[in-house]
Scaffold this active site. Sequence first.
Site, PDB file in Angstrom:
ATOM      1  N   ASP A   8      22.707 -56.489  14.905  1.00 49.94           N
ATOM      2  CA  ASP A   8      22.986 -55.060  14.728  1.00 49.94           C
ATOM      3  C   ASP A   8      23.316 -54.479  16.103  1.00 49.94           C
ATOM      4  OD1 ASP A   8      21.865 -52.634  12.480  1.00 49.94           O
ATOM      5  OD2 ASP A   8      22.487 -52.119  14.517  1.00 49.94           O
ATOM      6  N   ASP A 104      28.341 -52.073  11.746  1.00 42.79           N
ATOM      7  CA  ASP A 104      27.808 -52.664  12.986  1.00 42.79           C
ATOM      8  C   ASP A 104      26.737 -53.717  12.748  1.00 42.79           C
ATOM      9  OD1 ASP A 104      25.531 -51.149  12.336  1.00 42.79           O
ATOM     10  OD2 ASP A 104      25.145 -50.671  14.434  1.00 42.79           O
ATOM     11  N   GLU A 105      26.769 -54.315  11.556  1.00 48.92           N
ATOM     12  CA  GLU A 105      25.668 -55.199  11.192  1.00 48.92           C
ATOM     13  C   GLU A 105      26.195 -56.418  10.432  1.00 48.92           C
ATOM     14  OE1 GLU A 105      21.815 -54.432   8.334  1.00 48.92           O
ATOM     15  OE2 GLU A 105      23.147 -52.780   8.847  1.00 48.92           O
TER      16      GLU A 105
HETATM   17  P1  TTP Z   1      22.835 -47.908  12.792  1.00 53.59           P
HETATM   18  O1  TTP Z   1      22.953 -49.362  13.126  1.00 53.59           O
HETATM   19  O2  TTP Z   1      21.815 -47.513  11.790  1.00 53.59           O
HETATM   20  O3  TTP Z   1      22.525 -47.074  14.107  1.00 53.59           O
HETATM   21  P2  TTP Z   1      23.011 -47.303  15.596  1.00 53.59           P
HETATM   22  O4  TTP Z   1      23.843 -48.517  15.742  1.00 53.59           O
HETATM   23  O5  TTP Z   1      23.643 -46.040  16.077  1.00 53.59           O
HETATM   24  O6  TTP Z   1      21.658 -47.468  16.393  1.00 53.59           O
HETATM   25  P3  TTP Z   1      20.646 -48.712  16.362  1.00 53.59           P
HETATM   26  O7  TTP Z   1      21.226 -49.746  15.473  1.00 53.59           O
HETATM   27  O8  TTP Z   1      20.549 -49.159  17.782  1.00 53.59           O
HETATM   28  O9  TTP Z   1      19.373 -48.149  15.846  1.00 53.59           O
HETATM   29  O10 TTP Z   1      24.220 -47.355  12.286  1.00 53.59           O
HETATM   30  C1  TTP Z   1      25.451 -47.784  12.838  1.00 53.59           C
HETATM   31  C2  TTP Z   1      26.399 -46.605  12.969  1.00 53.59           C
HETATM   32  O11 TTP Z   1      26.578 -45.972  11.718  1.00 53.59           O
HETATM   33  C3  TTP Z   1      25.888 -45.538  13.895  1.00 53.59           C
HETATM   34  O12 TTP Z   1      26.257 -45.785  15.261  1.00 53.59           O
HETATM   35  C4  TTP Z   1      26.532 -44.292  13.356  1.00 53.59           C
HETATM   36  C5  TTP Z   1      26.693 -44.559  11.889  1.00 53.59           C
HETATM   37  N1  TTP Z   1      25.659 -43.838  11.134  1.00 53.59           N
HETATM   38  C6  TTP Z   1      25.966 -42.587  10.605  1.00 53.59           C
HETATM   39  O13 TTP Z   1      27.110 -42.118  10.722  1.00 53.59           O
HETATM   40  N2  TTP Z   1      25.002 -41.898   9.922  1.00 53.59           N
HETATM   41  C7  TTP Z   1      23.725 -42.374   9.785  1.00 53.59           C
HETATM   42  O14 TTP Z   1      22.874 -41.712   9.182  1.00 53.59           O
HETATM   43  C8  TTP Z   1      23.419 -43.668  10.334  1.00 53.59           C
HETATM   44  C9  TTP Z   1      22.031 -44.239  10.201  1.00 53.59           C
HETATM   45  C10 TTP Z   1      24.406 -44.356  10.992  1.00 53.59           C
HETATM   46 MG    MG Z   2      23.209 -50.328  14.949  1.00 55.02          MG
END
Ligand code: TTP
Ligand code: MG
Length: 354
Positions: A8, A104-105
């Site tokens: 991730d 992103d995962e």
């Molecule tokens: P995440 O992987 O949940 O968040 P992140 O990558 O920003 O942070 P981390 O993994 O380090 O905790 O989500 C990936 C992307 O998806 C995030 O950068 C922005 C988008 N997103 C939204 O637009 N709304 C949301 O509620 C979430 C959780 C994510």
């Molecule tokens: Mg992330």
Amino acid sequence: MGKILHLDLDAFYATVEMLLNPALRDKPLIVAMGDINTRGVVATCSYEARKFGVHSAMGLREAKRLCPQAIIVPVRHKIYSEHSARVMNLLREMSPLVEQVSIDEAYLEIKAERDGVEVAREIQRRIHDELRLSCTIAVASNKLVSKIACNTVKPRGFIVIANGDEEKFLAPLPVRKIPGAGQVTRAKLKTKWNVETIGDLARVNADELRAEFGKHGAYLADAARGVDDSPIVTDRATKSISQENTFERDIRARDVLEKYLDEMSARVARELAEEKLKARTIVLKLRYEDFTTITRQVTLRVPMADEATIRKHARELLQQHWDSTRAVRLLGVGVHNLVQEEGTWQLELALGEN
Ligand code: TTP
Ligand code: MG
């Protein structure tokens, strides 16, 4: 035994914004959806902003109150998609068994012949050095454990859960870390069995969980013990492989059609071999001179990938379904119901027209 990696990206949108504008680096940064002045929502924020309590889905008004010095930029989806695609392509270079779960995962399977931990380290290094992004990776024996583990070591984290240590690793974590253990489920677990941690859940009798929650209860009982056998579902496996030819002149001669069929069968077989896939269903597509099109298929009990079998069934389908009083304008051969060759996982995907 092979390994499953869960990857991730860290603060993904915010990290991409910092990459494109280095002045934003190491600053509390909020990427906002909607109106960036007042009514917008936090899509994500940098870890510097998270220290102040800002998080995804929070209203901007609240976020600004918690962290007035934060820099706020609007979301730019197209750019994030491009960076995401680069990451996913890099992952596919490292293993053919990649399942992308969000922007992103992703999960990757690394077969036992390779050192999964080494591959994971190499991926993290390459994502940093070549793509200038930061990610967290967990290595475990299955998807569930790798997913849960990944979230425990963010950002820039790396964690390995050894085979056999799954239950011990999960035990101290709160039960909400189990995907699918929602609020209602957790409230019931708490009142009925005083469950707070995953370890508490593992001590509840599996039959009682099944009686209370049905199928979901069986899942929870397995999850609490770190048991999960769900397969990696690759993008490739959800597709079919096919070849077709449109003729310059409509064809009526069976031997000519059969020659085309043979050649297309060979190409389909080659593609299956390259992707290390086998197929259960062989499809023939026929378009007549008046543009009416039929597809006919046969499904085998055992997955195959060899040219001779594809050719034989394609020819039989032609024999059975071609109305030979009508000229053919297009002919195609394809396969679906694809499975990973000799993998531990059988991806039985119900696919296909009729
Ligand atoms: P995440 O992987 O949940 O968040 P992140 O990558 O920003 O942070 P981390 O993994 O380090 O905790 O989500 C990936 C992307 O998806 C995030 O950068 C922005 C988008 N997103 C939204 O637009 N709304 C949301 O509620 C979430 C959780 C994510
Ligand atoms: Mg992330």
